[in-house]
Scaffold this active site. Structure first.
Site, PDB file in Angstrom:
ATOM      1  CG  HIS A 204       3.069  -0.588  -2.081  1.00 44.60           C
ATOM      2  ND1 HIS A 204       2.891   0.768  -2.232  1.00 44.60           N
ATOM      3  CD2 HIS A 204       4.413  -0.780  -2.103  1.00 44.60           C
ATOM      4  CE1 HIS A 204       4.069   1.355  -2.345  1.00 44.60           C
ATOM      5  NE2 HIS A 204       5.002   0.451  -2.276  1.00 44.60           N
TER       6      HIS A 204
ATOM      7  CG  HIS B 134       1.406  -7.279   9.983  1.00 44.30           C
ATOM      8  ND1 HIS B 134       1.522  -6.234  10.853  1.00 44.30           N
ATOM      9  CD2 HIS B 134       2.557  -7.966  10.069  1.00 44.30           C
ATOM     10  CE1 HIS B 134       2.700  -6.308  11.462  1.00 44.30           C
ATOM     11  NE2 HIS B 134       3.348  -7.344  10.997  1.00 44.30           N
TER      12      HIS B 134
HETATM   13 NI    NI Z   1       7.051   0.856  -2.376  1.00 46.96          NI
END
Ligand code: NI
Length: 136
Positions: free
Chosen positions: A15, A81
């Site tokens: 992220h 993933h």
């Molecule tokens: Ni992070």
């Protein structure tokens, strides 16, 4: 009498925390290394807990096999993933902080669990940093 049944699960995901409406300086100031433009990964661990009365017929609060399959279908298959920002539609316009991820997970699971049962999700982003959501 109520009993809590818990299942531990895991996914790896990447992220980046940032707001496109903020400039780089502000994103760096607020999100630090988590604003790395090339993304970074976490080994997320979660504990999903369901609380309710024991069904006298089965002896279960909830069949843990059903809970396991639900977590796999709704969370592991959707997040594992993956790049949360790019691959997961829920985060297209939602910053994938641990707080927002745990709420998304809770909402995905809640609709498949009997309303008579309480649901709690704890999400570990690192072994020391974790968040909890119970729907409040
Ligand atoms: Ni992070």
């Amino acid at each position: 009498m109520k009993v809590t049944v818990s299942r531990r699960a895991h996914f790896n995901a990447a992220h980046r925390l940032y707001r496109p409406d903020w400039d780089d300086a502000k994103n760096d100031a607020v999100f630090g290394k988590c604003n790395n433009p090339n993304y970074h990964g976490h080994n997320y661990e979660m504990i999903v807990s369901v609380t309710g009365p024991i069904n006298p017929e089965t002896g279960f609060v909830m069949d843990v096999k059903v809970l396991k399959d639900l977590i796999k279908a709704e969370v592991e298959d959707a997040f594992d993933h993956k790049n949360l920002n790019l691959d997961v539609p829920e985060f297209k316009n939602l910053n994938p902080t641990a707080e927002n991820i745990v709420v998304v997970i809770w909402n995905k699971l809640r609709k498949h669990i009997a309303s008579s049962l309480a649901l709690e999700v704890v999400l570990y982003e690192t072994p020391r940093n974790f968040v909890k959501y119970t729907g409040e």
